[in-house]
Design a protein around this motif. Structure first.
Motif, PDB file in Angstrom:
ATOM      1  N   ALA A   1       0.949  -1.198  -0.043  1.00 50.51           N
ATOM      2  CA  ALA A   1       0.031  -0.126  -0.323  1.00 50.51           C
ATOM      3  C   ALA A   1       0.576   1.098  -0.070  1.00 50.51           C
ATOM      4  CB  ALA A   1      -1.305  -0.136   1.239  1.00 50.51           C
ATOM      5  N   LYS A   2       0.739   2.315  -0.799  1.00 52.45           N
ATOM      6  CA  LYS A   2       1.354   3.764  -0.454  1.00 52.45           C
ATOM      7  C   LYS A   2       0.259   4.588  -1.215  1.00 52.45           C
ATOM      8  CE  LYS A   2       3.722   3.775  -4.943  1.00 52.45           C
ATOM      9  NZ  LYS A   2       3.327   2.506  -4.684  1.00 52.45           N
ATOM     10  N   GLY A   3       0.663   5.449  -0.659  1.00 47.17           N
ATOM     11  CA  GLY A   3       0.239   7.297  -0.763  1.00 47.17           C
ATOM     12  C   GLY A   3       0.689   7.929  -1.067  1.00 47.17           C
TER      13      GLY A   3
ATOM     14  N   ARG B   1      -5.561   8.654   0.005  1.00 49.11           N
ATOM     15  CA  ARG B   1      -5.036   7.470  -0.918  1.00 49.11           C
ATOM     16  C   ARG B   1      -3.866   6.224  -0.473  1.00 49.11           C
ATOM     17  NH1 ARG B   1      -2.286  12.617  -4.775  1.00 49.11           N
ATOM     18  NH2 ARG B   1      -3.654  13.645  -5.026  1.00 49.11           N
TER      19      ARG B   1
ATOM     20  N   SER C   1      -5.391   2.887  -0.709  1.00 48.67           N
ATOM     21  CA  SER C   1      -4.492   1.767  -1.397  1.00 48.67           C
ATOM     22  C   SER C   1      -4.615   0.411  -0.542  1.00 48.67           C
ATOM     23  CB  SER C   1      -3.371   2.224  -1.171  1.00 48.67           C
ATOM     24  OG  SER C   1      -2.171   1.597  -1.305  1.00 48.67           O
TER      25      SER C   1
ATOM     26  N   PRO D   1      -4.085  -2.754  -2.078  1.00 44.91           N
ATOM     27  CA  PRO D   1      -3.096  -2.459  -2.112  1.00 44.91           C
ATOM     28  C   PRO D   1      -2.791  -3.498  -3.408  1.00 44.91           C
ATOM     29  CG  PRO D   1      -3.049  -4.293  -0.647  1.00 44.91           C
ATOM     30  CD  PRO D   1      -5.068  -3.945  -0.503  1.00 44.91           C
ATOM     31  N   LYS D   2      -2.322  -3.039  -5.145  1.00 44.65           N
ATOM     32  CA  LYS D   2      -1.357  -3.350  -5.861  1.00 44.65           C
ATOM     33  C   LYS D   2       0.108  -3.508  -5.223  1.00 44.65           C
ATOM     34  CE  LYS D   2      -5.066  -0.911  -8.734  1.00 44.65           C
ATOM     35  NZ  LYS D   2      -4.841   0.308  -9.538  1.00 44.65           N
TER      36      LYS D   2
END
Length: 649
Positions: free
Chosen positions: A409-411, A429, A433, A437-438
């Protein structure tokens, strides 16, 4: 004396005489005859020598480009950097490269038969391509091995108009002259048909122009079709309310009924259109609409508020404030609400908070450590330098085996000059995420370094801008990392061996913290009375302890920025509003409530303790509610979650 005067007069007349190009025709028609294997060109009957003979190669006839362009009053320019030739005549621009069959004509790429080449320093081009490109008629005579080229040298009466769909009686139409003569003769006269600055009647108009050159030759007509629309009508402002008389605290529904003849209302501005009023008397509501042409219409309506109360202002706001919006509250009164008790269970997660010094004044290493397992990075900085900078997280593998990094996960928020805008965006964001999560993977070979988060590092942060990131990764082994700040024009890997380790020199925190996932359980009944839950106050909600690994000094994570909270509310009563109230100052962030990310707020921020943001409303039965959040970067803490019963009648 008389003789001297006559000579001066003759000289003056010669200076005023219009000079025609060499071999120019006076009748508006030019002819150029080329002969196979000969340098001789007959231009309007006059002999001219080309730099190279007309040459046939594999069935394609080539002419020397510069010689040819001189005769049609064009130019050839060579760009040595791009190895490109540009041939121009009139409005047509032909671009090509020696040895390549592709070419560009007026910006459109095409392919030719054959390819241009250089012969003894002269560019040779297919004569048929040249004729077609510049509007020249070509006729080949096989018997005499000649090529006859003819073209008009009449002027071209080109022009443009500012608006081809003007409004009758309203739009001023401007005409821009673009007439030219292919041979460079002066335009000395013009004639128009249907040229009007303002058209009085709607309809279709064929606006035509003719021009005459210095030889007396008139152009063909150049025509632009203008479709004139009926005069624009101003918009009509109109609205309705569901009734004319309301109780205090009763919801008012406004229906915009404004119209425009083109359905192009650009702006709707309301005045005093409160959804409810809380004092008796008359209230005047005004709507002003503006169309795409700046025409304005305004309407007002007066409604009556009786002295009967349906809902108090607080009850009204609880009922009718949408999720993600805010309303005002008495900040001091919140402190009288009883505090909810909760149990804390911290879960394993390494947090890297690289937030000090928050204002970047120097290039260098802002934090470094050696980590493994589940790691969360928090970066939040303001560029206080005079140059744009970039921020990098660089990992180095000192192990004998490669290490795999799973990116989760990231923002990312910013760069932006407004810290609240960045804080709300990065938090929302990141939470979005976390829901889905990608994952991607990065392998760091033994003894090598790699850049984490290249999408974060590719953006330059201008002076005065704020940039922020939350990011979760999982490492299969230990990696050394460095958070590096460098001017945006610097190659960071070359700079890294010389980058100094900078001290933490302001009140903000940097360090490595463990157990950065905090779960809170509330088992008592919520919503039967007003109550509150205190978060990130450093007292009730205790701070994580950690170490600044650059110095070995213990630190406390003030505000618990970067900690992900999961709040489990087991028994929330029906018709309970859950709102967030900032207690330390402004707050702009986000919360996930039962799987939905809610921003605080959608279009603004919570400015102070006298405002609350709506997060959730329970329905007609008791509910379990799960809230996930992390304290928003750039915002002030602590915050309180308020649980407020809503009216049911």
């Amino acid at each position: 004396m008389k003789r001297r005067f006559m000579l001066l007069l003759l000289s003056a007349l010669m200076m005023l005489t219009i000079q025609l190009p060499a071999h120019a025709a006076e009748g508006g028609q030019e002819t150029l005859i080329l002969t196979q294997d000969s340098k001789e060109m007959l231009h309007n009957g006059n002999s001219v020598l080309a730099s190279q003979p007309l040459t046939a190669v594999k069935g394609v006839t080539y002419v020397a480009a510069k010689s040819f362009m001189n005769e049609i009053y064009g130019t050839v320019v060579y760009d040595s950097k791009n190895k490109q030739y540009t041939l121009k005549s009139g409005d047509n621009v032909l671009r090509m490269q020696a040895g390549k069959s592709s070419y560009s004509l007026n910006g459109s790429t095409k392919n030719m038969t054959g390819a241009p080449y250089v012969l003894k320093g002269s560019l040779m081009i297919p004569v048929r391509l040249a004729a077609q490109s510049f509007g020249i008629t070509m006729k080949a005579q096989a018997k005499g091995k000649t090529v006859e080229l003819t073209w008009s040298t009449a002027p071209v009466a080109k022009f443009t108009v500012s608006d081809i769909n003007p409004y009758a009686q309203q739009t001023v139409v401007k005409y821009t002259d673009q007439a030219y003569h292919p041979s460079g003769l002066a335009i000395v006269e013009e004639r128009w048909e249907n040229k009007y600055d303002i058209f009085e009647q709607p309809g279709t108009y064929f606006v035509s122009r003719w021009v005459k050159d210095a030889n007396g030759t008139w152009s063909e007509p150049y025509t632009v079709v203008i479709t004139v629309k009926a005069p624009n009508q101003p918009p009509v402002a109109s609205f309705a309310t569901d009734k004319d008389t309301y109780r205090m605290g009763e919801l008012i529904t406004y229906t915009d009924q404004s119209t425009d003849d083109e359905d192009r209302i650009e702006s709707r501005v309301w005045k005093n259109n409160a959804r409810g009023f809380f004092e008796p008397g008359q209230q005047t509501v005004t709507l002003t609409v503006t169309d795409a042409h700046g025409e304005v219409s305004e309407i007002s309506k007066t409604i009556t508020i009786t002295d009967e109360t349906l809902y108090t202002q607080e009850e009204f706001n609880l009922l009718y404030t949408d999720i993600g919006e805010k309303f005002e509250i008495s900040g001091p009164s919140v402190l009288q609400y009883p505090m909810m008790n909760y149990f804390i269970n911290d879960r394993a997660q390494t947090l890297i908070r690289a937030n000090s010094p928050e204002t970047m004044l120097e290039e260098g290493i802002y934090y470094e450590d050696n980590v493994s397992g589940n790691v969360r990075f928090l970066l939040h900085n303001l560029n206080g330098r005079s140059n744009p900078v970039k921020i990098y997280v660089i990992v180095t593998n000192s192990n004998p085996e490669p290490v795999t990094v799973r990116m989760g996960a990231k923002g990312i928020g910013g760069p932006n000059a407004f810290v609240s805008t960045v804080g709300r965006a990065v938090t929302g964001r990141f939470l979005e995420s976390l829901l889905a999560p990608k994952y991607s993977y990065l392998q760091v070979p033994s003894g090598e370094s790699r850049l984490l988060f290249p999408e974060y590092s590719e953006k330059a942060v201008k002076p005065g801008e704020v940039y922020s990131m939350f990011a979760d990764v999982q490492l299969s082994g230990n990696l050394d990392f460095k958070v590096v700040v460098a001017d945006s024009n610097r190659e960071v890997m070359s700079y890294l061996p010389y980058a100094p380790l900078l001290p933490s020199n302001d009140r903000h925190i940097r360090g490595t913290f463990e157990n950065a996932n905090r779960i809170m359980y509330v088992n008592q009944t919520i919503g039967d009375v007003k109550s509150r839950m205190v978060l990130a106050d450093n007292i009730v909600d205790t701070r994580l302890s950690g170490i600044d690994k650059t110095t070995g000094i213990p630190v406390l994570n003030a505000g618990n920025y970067g900690v992900v909270y999961t709040i489990q509310l087991g028994k929330v009563q029906p018709h309970t509003a859950i709102v967030v109230n900032p207690r330390g100052g402004h707050y702009a962030g986000a919360f996930t409530v039962n799987g939905r990310v809610v921003y605080t707020t959608n279009n603004s921020i919570l400015r102070n303790p006298n405002e609350v943001g709506m997060l959730y409303k329970t329905g007609d039965s008791e509910e379990q509610v799960t809230i996930t959040f992390t304290p928003a970067n750039g915002s002030m803490l602590p915050i309180n979650l308020l649980f407020m019963p809503m009216p049911t009648h």
